[in-house]
Design a protein around this motif. Sequence first.
Motif, PDB file in Angstrom:
ATOM      1  N   ALA A 502     -44.828  75.263  58.130  1.00 53.33           N
ATOM      2  CA  ALA A 502     -44.457  76.107  59.406  1.00 53.33           C
ATOM      3  C   ALA A 502     -45.548  76.750  60.080  1.00 53.33           C
ATOM      4  O   ALA A 502     -46.063  76.898  61.328  1.00 53.33           O
ATOM      5  N   GLY A 503     -46.192  77.631  59.305  1.00 53.64           N
ATOM      6  CA  GLY A 503     -47.596  78.269  59.633  1.00 53.64           C
ATOM      7  C   GLY A 503     -48.514  77.497  60.107  1.00 53.64           C
ATOM      8  O   GLY A 503     -49.345  77.448  61.109  1.00 53.64           O
ATOM      9  N   PHE A 504     -48.805  76.121  59.383  1.00 55.95           N
ATOM     10  CA  PHE A 504     -49.839  75.240  59.801  1.00 55.95           C
ATOM     11  C   PHE A 504     -49.277  74.609  61.200  1.00 55.95           C
ATOM     12  O   PHE A 504     -50.419  74.347  61.940  1.00 55.95           O
ATOM     13  N   ARG A 590     -43.080  66.373  68.896  1.00 56.91           N
ATOM     14  CA  ARG A 590     -43.571  64.925  68.335  1.00 56.91           C
ATOM     15  C   ARG A 590     -45.094  64.700  67.914  1.00 56.91           C
ATOM     16  O   ARG A 590     -45.364  64.338  67.004  1.00 56.91           O
ATOM     17  N   LEU A 591     -45.816  65.224  68.877  1.00 60.93           N
ATOM     18  CA  LEU A 591     -47.301  65.143  68.807  1.00 60.93           C
ATOM     19  C   LEU A 591     -47.699  65.953  67.734  1.00 60.93           C
ATOM     20  O   LEU A 591     -48.545  65.805  66.959  1.00 60.93           O
ATOM     21  N   ILE A 592     -47.110  67.278  67.515  1.00 59.84           N
ATOM     22  CA  ILE A 592     -47.286  68.241  66.467  1.00 59.84           C
ATOM     23  C   ILE A 592     -46.974  67.679  65.212  1.00 59.84           C
ATOM     24  O   ILE A 592     -47.653  67.409  64.099  1.00 59.84           O
ATOM     25  N   LEU A 593     -45.771  67.317  65.124  1.00 64.56           N
ATOM     26  CA  LEU A 593     -45.166  66.833  63.777  1.00 64.56           C
ATOM     27  C   LEU A 593     -45.786  65.604  63.143  1.00 64.56           C
ATOM     28  O   LEU A 593     -45.889  65.414  62.050  1.00 64.56           O
ATOM     29  N   ARG A 594     -46.411  64.713  63.941  1.00 64.63           N
ATOM     30  CA  ARG A 594     -47.020  63.468  63.381  1.00 64.63           C
ATOM     31  C   ARG A 594     -48.450  63.860  62.576  1.00 64.63           C
ATOM     32  O   ARG A 594     -48.875  63.263  61.813  1.00 64.63           O
ATOM     33  N   ASP A 595     -48.768  64.996  62.864  1.00 64.04           N
ATOM     34  CA  ASP A 595     -49.993  65.669  62.238  1.00 64.04           C
ATOM     35  C   ASP A 595     -49.839  66.348  60.997  1.00 64.04           C
ATOM     36  O   ASP A 595     -50.648  66.563  60.287  1.00 64.04           O
ATOM     37  N   LEU A 596     -48.473  66.703  60.551  1.00 62.71           N
ATOM     38  CA  LEU A 596     -48.283  67.670  59.384  1.00 62.71           C
ATOM     39  C   LEU A 596     -48.491  66.793  58.010  1.00 62.71           C
ATOM     40  O   LEU A 596     -48.308  67.383  57.143  1.00 62.71           O
ATOM     41  N   ASP A 597     -48.299  65.380  58.140  1.00 63.73           N
ATOM     42  CA  ASP A 597     -48.247  64.683  56.776  1.00 63.73           C
ATOM     43  C   ASP A 597     -49.633  65.002  56.273  1.00 63.73           C
ATOM     44  O   ASP A 597     -49.500  64.966  55.088  1.00 63.73           O
ATOM     45  N   VAL A 598     -50.758  65.027  56.977  1.00 61.55           N
ATOM     46  CA  VAL A 598     -52.003  65.123  56.328  1.00 61.55           C
ATOM     47  C   VAL A 598     -52.077  66.552  55.512  1.00 61.55           C
ATOM     48  O   VAL A 598     -52.855  66.607  54.347  1.00 61.55           O
ATOM     49  N   PHE A 599     -51.396  67.402  56.144  1.00 63.41           N
ATOM     50  CA  PHE A 599     -51.198  68.943  55.713  1.00 63.41           C
ATOM     51  C   PHE A 599     -50.620  68.957  54.202  1.00 63.41           C
ATOM     52  O   PHE A 599     -50.824  69.457  53.216  1.00 63.41           O
ATOM     53  N   MET A 615     -40.513  66.118  48.617  1.00 60.35           N
ATOM     54  CA  MET A 615     -39.414  66.908  49.305  1.00 60.35           C
ATOM     55  C   MET A 615     -39.612  67.207  50.578  1.00 60.35           C
ATOM     56  O   MET A 615     -38.923  67.169  51.479  1.00 60.35           O
ATOM     57  N   LEU A 616     -40.912  67.803  50.703  1.00 60.74           N
ATOM     58  CA  LEU A 616     -41.293  68.305  52.077  1.00 60.74           C
ATOM     59  C   LEU A 616     -41.566  67.245  53.100  1.00 60.74           C
ATOM     60  O   LEU A 616     -41.225  67.227  54.436  1.00 60.74           O
ATOM     61  N   ARG A 617     -41.850  66.231  52.616  1.00 64.95           N
ATOM     62  CA  ARG A 617     -42.233  65.043  53.417  1.00 64.95           C
ATOM     63  C   ARG A 617     -40.746  64.578  54.016  1.00 64.95           C
ATOM     64  O   ARG A 617     -40.816  63.984  55.206  1.00 64.95           O
ATOM     65  N   ASN A 618     -39.954  64.428  53.138  1.00 61.92           N
ATOM     66  CA  ASN A 618     -38.553  64.010  53.467  1.00 61.92           C
ATOM     67  C   ASN A 618     -37.873  64.952  54.559  1.00 61.92           C
ATOM     68  O   ASN A 618     -37.456  64.688  55.537  1.00 61.92           O
TER      69      ASN A 618
END
Length: 840
Positions: A502-504, A590-599, A615-618
């Motif tokens: 969430a911080g990222f 949606r724009l932001i969430l798409r970039d969180l997998d990399v983190f 688990m976090l990816r799920n």
Amino acid sequence: MRVMDIVLITTVIASLFLIIGAAEPLSVRLRLPYTVILAALGILIGSGAIFFLRTNLTDALNPVAEAILALPIRSNVFLYVFLPTLLFQATLGMNLRRMLDDWVPIIVLAVVAVIVATLSVGYALSWATSLPLAACLLIGAIVSTTDPSAVVSIFRSISAPRRLSRIIEGESLLNDAAAIALFGLFMSFVMVGVPNPQLGGALAQFPFLIIGGALTGWLAARIAASIMALFSSHELALISVSVALPYLAYIGAEQIVGASGVIAVVAAGITLNLAGPGRFPPQSWVNLREVWDLLAHWAGALIFILAALLIPRLLEGVELSDFILIGVVVIAAVAARALMLYGLLPLLSLLRVSPVVERPYRTAILWGGLRGAVTLALALAVTESILVPAEVKRLVGILATGFTLFTLLVQGSTLRLVIKWLGLDRLSPIDQAMSRQVVAVALQTVRENVARTTDEYALTRDVVRTEAKRFGSRLDEAVNNAEGSDDILDRDRVTLGLIALAGFERDMILQKVRERTISARMAEQTLLDADRLIEGARVGGRSGYQRAARQSVAYGRALRSAVALHARFGLSSPLVRMTADRFERLLSQRLILRDLDVFIDGRIRRIHGRRIAAMLRNLLSRRIEMVETGLDGLRLQYPGYAEELERRFIRRTTLRLEEREYVSMREDGLIGEEVFTTLMQDLTKRRAAAEGRPSLDITLKRLELVRQFPLFADLDDKAVRQLDRALKFRYVSPDDIIVGKGNPTKNVFFIASGAVKLQSAGQTWWLGRGEMFGQVSILMKNARRAQAHAIAPTTLLVLDIGRFRALLNKSAALQNAVRESGEKRGIDPEVLLGDVKRTA
């Protein structure tokens, strides 16, 4: 004033800024609060000036001492020059939307705490002295307000929970207004030669002071925001208007309206804080905030030093018995604050209007209740009045000053020891274990980067070998420490991972705002969602994170109210604005969430392992699914609007990339400053045109929605138009009960978007877009009624019993859907359809 006087005063003021610059590193070195250092330096300067004037040691420093003592330090200087700056900057720096969630404990603490402290100190002094009760209560009001800057710095130093910090910060900000209002009330009873007001009439003035001040500040901020919007392309002009705003609001409320200037400044700051990000260019808003941070830093430092200069003069004529009275004030004030912290706060927590405040934090708040410049300014106002009796003036000056000195020099100097004794300066076992793992991962990343750097620059092998050996020993130690951290539970790892995620996400939002990929208006909403995610994960772990995630896509009360206004009174503008906001908010998410997998793959997996990362990816996939479901529902209701917003996003992105190219060409010397300025002016015009959001027409899309619904596909145009007039829309948030078990079913519901869980007779069905429910209970009069609740943000089309039966007679598609629903539940379709007219 002579030229030499001006030179001396200017020299003194410049020297004060030198002291301000030296005080901060000195406070770090001595491990004392910054305000304590400032107060101590101010007392030393004031005492030194008096000493040199009254002795014959040297006459060379007499002009300097006279200039110091001749500084125009009056109560009005504090209240009209410094206080508006501090209050306004504090409101600009607050996360107001989150603070509004906790307005009940903030208001209760800000008002009740001041009243209790005033009464406690006042009645204790009336028992210990011969002063009239009004004068004792006046002293109580003066010493009842805590210093905001001191309180906030305390909580930053101990890394207190964010919600707790917000409550205490809001309380310390607003209690100034309550204390000043009480001060004005009791001051009128103390002054000689002034008709004593009636207590009832004085108390009746309180609502006017608050409401009048709030309205004055709101109006001033709205006017200023409009002027600033006109100057949006001129950053310096915009900032200059903001500097004038708090002073005009304060003076207008105090001198023209007769209301509270403090409340006016706070209301003006809140209004500008809420309106500014959406109306001004992002970089201008950032620069404005930075200017105000600097102004508040100077104002806070000067107000402490100048107030401390007065302390030696205010303590002149102190007697031995006065120290006993100072002790009475200290005990009464501390007891009143303890009552709030150990009595009222737990009660508010029990009533679930305030977060639970751990006992160590309450003790830190109790000992950290420092008084400062506002207390000294109010005491100075009493000593300056010629209408106050001499003995009252003497005691007010001594008791207020003595109590302030006690809080600064005794409580402030021992505060770090108290925090250490409470254990608030130490990491929890989980955080300690996590820090060891973070260090190990960071050093491994550093080793990989250094190896690449060595190859790229062909560094000397002997040097590389020596440094690698030394670094390797540190890395081995870090890895060994991290391997001893296996006792962290997966549940705690998930919580820490969600907080980091969430911080990222919050950092990504800020980056997108700087790049102008998403608008500042939406940034405020998405940042609020990210803050809720962080706090939800910190307090409730995975369930708290999921609850905050559902809240970020749910239909809130405001949107539901807008729907009701549109349905009952035909007022569509609030619904249009909020629906467009919801569209853009979901697209931004949606724009932001798409970039969180990399983190997750790059950082969290290396710290917490593959299982936690999975688990976090799920959890992230579920969030993306909720956002997509919300967008699908809106697309179905308003086809084409999402595409318009996406085109707007593409235009913004192209403009950002074009600007980047121009900046790069200027830095490389390919274009000159004149050409660059011309290009940027043209770009600014096109960007202003691209910022406009497309209009949303909610009235023309209902019919298209009905036509696209699968169950109504075989109806002719006339029947579709009749159905459009008969259908009602209903928006449902996750977990909302749509049909309660045992309640009579009066409607049939068609799912336009979202998902519904249906339970009946021990069986469960999950229904999605294009399906219906409620028809079984209507068609079978003796059927058990089901319970239905939404499991995602859901849009329903609602049809009453009579119209449903008439529609069923006309539509073969609807008859087939009813037949299929009966077969799923083991009900004979012929029994369900009964006497329904069959349509070929």
